[in-house]
Scaffold this active site. Sequence first.
Site, PDB file in Angstrom:
ATOM      1  N   CYS A   1      16.394 -30.071  28.488  1.00 48.55           N
ATOM      2  CA  CYS A   1      15.804 -30.715  29.676  1.00 48.55           C
ATOM      3  C   CYS A   1      16.867 -30.996  30.728  1.00 48.55           C
ATOM      4  O   CYS A   1      17.578 -31.997  30.648  1.00 48.55           O
ATOM      5  CB  CYS A   1      15.092 -31.998  29.265  1.00 48.55           C
ATOM      6  SG  CYS A   1      14.422 -32.893  30.674  1.00 48.55           S
TER       7      CYS A   1
ATOM      8  N   CYS B   1      16.484 -34.286  32.558  1.00 50.37           N
ATOM      9  CA  CYS B   1      16.875 -35.482  31.805  1.00 50.37           C
ATOM     10  C   CYS B   1      18.399 -35.606  31.727  1.00 50.37           C
ATOM     11  O   CYS B   1      18.937 -36.697  31.826  1.00 50.37           O
ATOM     12  CB  CYS B   1      16.349 -35.422  30.370  1.00 50.37           C
ATOM     13  SG  CYS B   1      14.682 -34.817  30.208  1.00 50.37           S
ATOM     14  N   ASP B   2      19.082 -34.483  31.508  1.00 47.19           N
ATOM     15  CA  ASP B   2      20.487 -34.553  31.105  1.00 47.19           C
ATOM     16  C   ASP B   2      21.488 -33.973  32.099  1.00 47.19           C
ATOM     17  O   ASP B   2      22.700 -34.108  31.902  1.00 47.19           O
ATOM     18  CB  ASP B   2      20.659 -33.827  29.751  1.00 47.19           C
ATOM     19  CG  ASP B   2      19.800 -34.456  28.669  1.00 47.19           C
ATOM     20  OD1 ASP B   2      19.607 -35.686  28.717  1.00 47.19           O
ATOM     21  OD2 ASP B   2      19.308 -33.727  27.791  1.00 47.19           O
TER      22      ASP B   2
END
Length: 307
Positions: A131, A134-135
């Site tokens: 992701c 997300c990261d």
Amino acid sequence: MHNVIIVGSGCAGNTAAIYAARANLKPLVVAGHEPGGQLSLTTLVENFPGFPEGVDGPVLVENIKKQAEHFGAEYLHGTVIEADLSKRPFRLKVDHEWLEARTLIIASGASARWLNLPNEQKLIGHGVSSCATCDGFFYRGKKIMVVGGGDSAMEEANFLTRFGEEVALVHRRENFRASKIMLERARNNPKIKFLNNTVVEDVYDASQHVVTGVKLRNIKTDEVWERDVDGFFVAIGHIPNTAPFIGQIDLDPDGYIISHGGARTNITGVFHAGDVQDRTYRQAITASGAGCMAAIEAERFLEAEGH
Ligand code: NAP
């Protein structure tokens, strides 16, 4: 006893919830292990009708949920771990509790596919990710690698150039599955370096509990080499979330629900919606449309039964 339980809270499940709630069916949505589904892991969505400037994926799916709640849909945090669809009412085990329903809409979507490299799972959360949204933030000024040749890989690579000093895009073939527009955008991005006909053999270094590099192989020349990498993003598609229904619902060899026309499964009263059945279109708008279809079918089914 619930009239309708909807399994999954992506745009398919949430749209089904809007329609079922507006039909006074008081649907219960089991949110699942990835609430909001794939939209909650994406950035700008430019192709959902009604948003000329685009809309953030997480905002879009949250708004669909709010719309469903506004009409009385209820959400339960939890995941279906077991199901008994052999007789009615249908029974679902959500964490430790068994729930009963007259009809079921399975909108459990699909989850990220991994490469199954020897050290991949050990390094998830320590440099290995599925992701970018997300990261990506953690790799500011770092070396990033993205694996895959579809739209997801292009989107993630483009997004990650906001953070990384370079983004290497590794794809196992010469040609790409990605749409022309997404591929062109990646090709025109000077920070993205393409490594075609290349596979990843492993990711290092599990002993340090952090990603430091990968071993690559060119499948045409068989050349093997290592490359320093800090962030390793896998974007190679998804696996349908049908594990609790194996042996009960007709699934294809990859685990996708086989449609028996409209939103119908092989079990009367059990309907499908979204990516859990759709391996062709897989768009937010088609998943929403499928959620609408499933709810209308559930409503008609219940009405015919006098509920
Ligand atoms: P996808 O289209 O199925 O592409 C998966 C890619 O991963 C393919 O290039 C495939 O290679 C590669 N791959 C699969 N298994 C692999 C393995 N074991 N090792 C190495 N490579 C592997 O999946 P996706 O990119 O996630 O897209 C899914 C759907 O969502 C598509 O319909 C796409 O258009 C849509 N989507 C749209 C947007 C957008 O419009 N903003 C963004 C993301 C996704 P091969 O080509 O060799 O099979």
